[in-house]
Design a protein around this motif. Sequence first.
Motif, PDB file in Angstrom:
ATOM      1  N   ARG A  53     -24.861  -2.270  -3.335  1.00  0.00           N
ATOM      2  CA  ARG A  53     -23.683  -2.882  -3.945  1.00  0.00           C
ATOM      3  C   ARG A  53     -23.333  -4.139  -3.161  1.00  0.00           C
ATOM      4  NH1 ARG A  53     -18.285   0.184  -5.452  1.00  0.00           N
ATOM      5  NH2 ARG A  53     -19.674   1.913  -5.125  1.00  0.00           N
ATOM      6  N   ASP A  54     -23.152  -5.248  -3.873  1.00  0.00           N
ATOM      7  CA  ASP A  54     -22.729  -6.498  -3.250  1.00  0.00           C
ATOM      8  C   ASP A  54     -21.440  -6.963  -3.906  1.00  0.00           C
ATOM      9  OD1 ASP A  54     -24.866  -6.948  -1.409  1.00  0.00           O
ATOM     10  OD2 ASP A  54     -26.134  -7.567  -3.079  1.00  0.00           O
ATOM     11  N   GLN A  74     -14.258 -10.572  -7.167  1.00  0.00           N
ATOM     12  CA  GLN A  74     -14.438 -11.340  -8.400  1.00  0.00           C
ATOM     13  C   GLN A  74     -15.640 -10.830  -9.190  1.00  0.00           C
ATOM     14  OE1 GLN A  74     -12.194 -12.969  -9.597  1.00  0.00           O
ATOM     15  NE2 GLN A  74     -11.201 -14.367  -8.195  1.00  0.00           N
ATOM     16  N   ALA A  75     -16.639 -10.341  -8.493  1.00  0.00           N
ATOM     17  CA  ALA A  75     -17.821  -9.772  -9.146  1.00  0.00           C
ATOM     18  C   ALA A  75     -18.415  -8.704  -8.229  1.00  0.00           C
ATOM     19  CB  ALA A  75     -18.856 -10.854  -9.432  1.00  0.00           C
ATOM     20  N   VAL A  76     -19.059  -7.725  -8.820  1.00  0.00           N
ATOM     21  CA  VAL A  76     -19.756  -6.695  -8.061  1.00  0.00           C
ATOM     22  C   VAL A  76     -21.146  -6.555  -8.669  1.00  0.00           C
ATOM     23  CG1 VAL A  76     -19.825  -4.246  -7.428  1.00  0.00           C
ATOM     24  CG2 VAL A  76     -17.632  -5.445  -7.523  1.00  0.00           C
ATOM     25  N   MET A  97     -19.138  12.616  -9.298  1.00  0.00           N
ATOM     26  CA  MET A  97     -18.947  11.333  -8.624  1.00  0.00           C
ATOM     27  C   MET A  97     -17.594  11.334  -7.914  1.00  0.00           C
ATOM     28  SD  MET A  97     -20.268   8.577 -11.430  1.00  0.00           S
ATOM     29  CE  MET A  97     -21.945   7.998 -11.370  1.00  0.00           C
ATOM     30  N   SER A  98     -17.304  10.231  -7.228  1.00  0.00           N
ATOM     31  CA  SER A  98     -16.018  10.080  -6.552  1.00  0.00           C
ATOM     32  C   SER A  98     -15.570   8.625  -6.648  1.00  0.00           C
ATOM     33  CB  SER A  98     -16.124  10.490  -5.082  1.00  0.00           C
ATOM     34  OG  SER A  98     -16.839   9.506  -4.348  1.00  0.00           O
ATOM     35  N   LYS A  99     -14.395   8.348  -6.126  1.00  0.00           N
ATOM     36  CA  LYS A  99     -13.863   6.991  -6.202  1.00  0.00           C
ATOM     37  C   LYS A  99     -14.762   5.979  -5.505  1.00  0.00           C
ATOM     38  CE  LYS A  99     -10.780   7.493  -2.241  1.00  0.00           C
ATOM     39  NZ  LYS A  99      -9.373   7.516  -1.836  1.00  0.00           N
ATOM     40  N   THR A 100     -15.557   6.416  -4.547  1.00  0.00           N
ATOM     41  CA  THR A 100     -16.453   5.478  -3.864  1.00  0.00           C
ATOM     42  C   THR A 100     -17.538   4.945  -4.789  1.00  0.00           C
ATOM     43  OG1 THR A 100     -17.875   7.254  -3.031  1.00  0.00           O
ATOM     44  CG2 THR A 100     -16.057   6.528  -1.599  1.00  0.00           C
ATOM     45  N   ASP A 101     -17.714   5.562  -5.945  1.00  0.00           N
ATOM     46  CA  ASP A 101     -18.714   5.113  -6.919  1.00  0.00           C
ATOM     47  C   ASP A 101     -18.147   4.104  -7.922  1.00  0.00           C
ATOM     48  OD1 ASP A 101     -20.811   6.830  -5.939  1.00  0.00           O
ATOM     49  OD2 ASP A 101     -19.718   8.501  -6.847  1.00  0.00           O
ATOM     50  N   VAL A 102     -16.846   3.850  -7.895  1.00  0.00           N
ATOM     51  CA  VAL A 102     -16.204   2.951  -8.865  1.00  0.00           C
ATOM     52  C   VAL A 102     -16.629   1.502  -8.594  1.00  0.00           C
ATOM     53  CG1 VAL A 102     -13.988   2.030  -9.679  1.00  0.00           C
ATOM     54  CG2 VAL A 102     -14.261   4.489  -9.277  1.00  0.00           C
ATOM     55  N   VAL A 103     -17.115   0.828  -9.649  1.00  0.00           N
ATOM     56  CA  VAL A 103     -17.530  -0.576  -9.518  1.00  0.00           C
ATOM     57  C   VAL A 103     -16.689  -1.514 -10.379  1.00  0.00           C
ATOM     58  CG1 VAL A 103     -19.893  -0.031  -8.813  1.00  0.00           C
ATOM     59  CG2 VAL A 103     -19.380  -0.322 -11.248  1.00  0.00           C
ATOM     60  N   LYS A 104     -15.928  -0.982 -11.347  1.00  0.00           N
ATOM     61  CA  LYS A 104     -15.105  -1.809 -12.236  1.00  0.00           C
ATOM     62  C   LYS A 104     -13.881  -1.017 -12.660  1.00  0.00           C
ATOM     63  CE  LYS A 104     -14.244  -5.169 -15.344  1.00  0.00           C
ATOM     64  NZ  LYS A 104     -12.807  -5.259 -15.424  1.00  0.00           N
ATOM     65  N   ALA A 120     -14.772  -4.748  -9.063  1.00  0.00           N
ATOM     66  CA  ALA A 120     -14.375  -5.791 -10.003  1.00  0.00           C
ATOM     67  C   ALA A 120     -13.169  -5.247 -10.771  1.00  0.00           C
ATOM     68  CB  ALA A 120     -15.525  -6.129 -10.945  1.00  0.00           C
ATOM     69  N   MET A 121     -12.255  -6.145 -11.148  1.00  0.00           N
ATOM     70  CA  MET A 121     -11.016  -5.646 -11.724  1.00  0.00           C
ATOM     71  C   MET A 121     -10.432  -6.602 -12.751  1.00  0.00           C
ATOM     72  SD  MET A 121      -7.828  -4.139  -9.639  1.00  0.00           S
ATOM     73  CE  MET A 121      -9.065  -3.402  -8.610  1.00  0.00           C
ATOM     74  N   THR A 122      -9.810  -6.028 -13.773  1.00  0.00           N
ATOM     75  CA  THR A 122      -9.051  -6.774 -14.768  1.00  0.00           C
ATOM     76  C   THR A 122      -7.751  -6.022 -15.021  1.00  0.00           C
ATOM     77  OG1 THR A 122     -11.093  -7.530 -15.840  1.00  0.00           O
ATOM     78  CG2 THR A 122      -9.067  -7.662 -17.135  1.00  0.00           C
ATOM     79  N   VAL A 123      -6.643  -6.774 -15.108  1.00  0.00           N
ATOM     80  CA  VAL A 123      -5.345  -6.199 -15.475  1.00  0.00           C
ATOM     81  C   VAL A 123      -4.869  -6.930 -16.716  1.00  0.00           C
ATOM     82  CG1 VAL A 123      -2.954  -5.796 -14.786  1.00  0.00           C
ATOM     83  CG2 VAL A 123      -4.794  -5.626 -13.077  1.00  0.00           C
TER      84      VAL A 123
END
Length: 127
Positions: A3-4, A20-22, A69-76, A104-107
Amino acid sequence: MKRDHINAMNAPQPSGGYSQAVSIENFGRLLFVSGQIPMTSDDAVPEGFTAQARQVWLNVDAQLKAAGMSKTDVVKVTTYLADRQHVVENREIRKEYLGALAPAMTVVITGIFDSAWLLEVEVVAAQ
């Protein structure tokens, strides 16, 4: 899985615990979690934004765990807020749950399906 976190220097820098990006490589599985609502398993909707936001993240966590899975697997993360007055409180509660993770995130400020719900959150996770 590799993951970057990508934050271009010639674009606005993120604030509030996101990237901004993952980029992900060498993953075996993607999980798309539908919008989780602020409702308990017995159909109760908590009072107030704080309680609703915490319930939403409990529901996200339940879906992740059900998929192994767990929260550590969240990418977006995509968050839908019923009112922009909740932006700061939403960020604080999200950071309580995610900690140092920076997906990565959007609201989006929008109408929500049920007027009693103050937010809805969907995530994408990868392993």
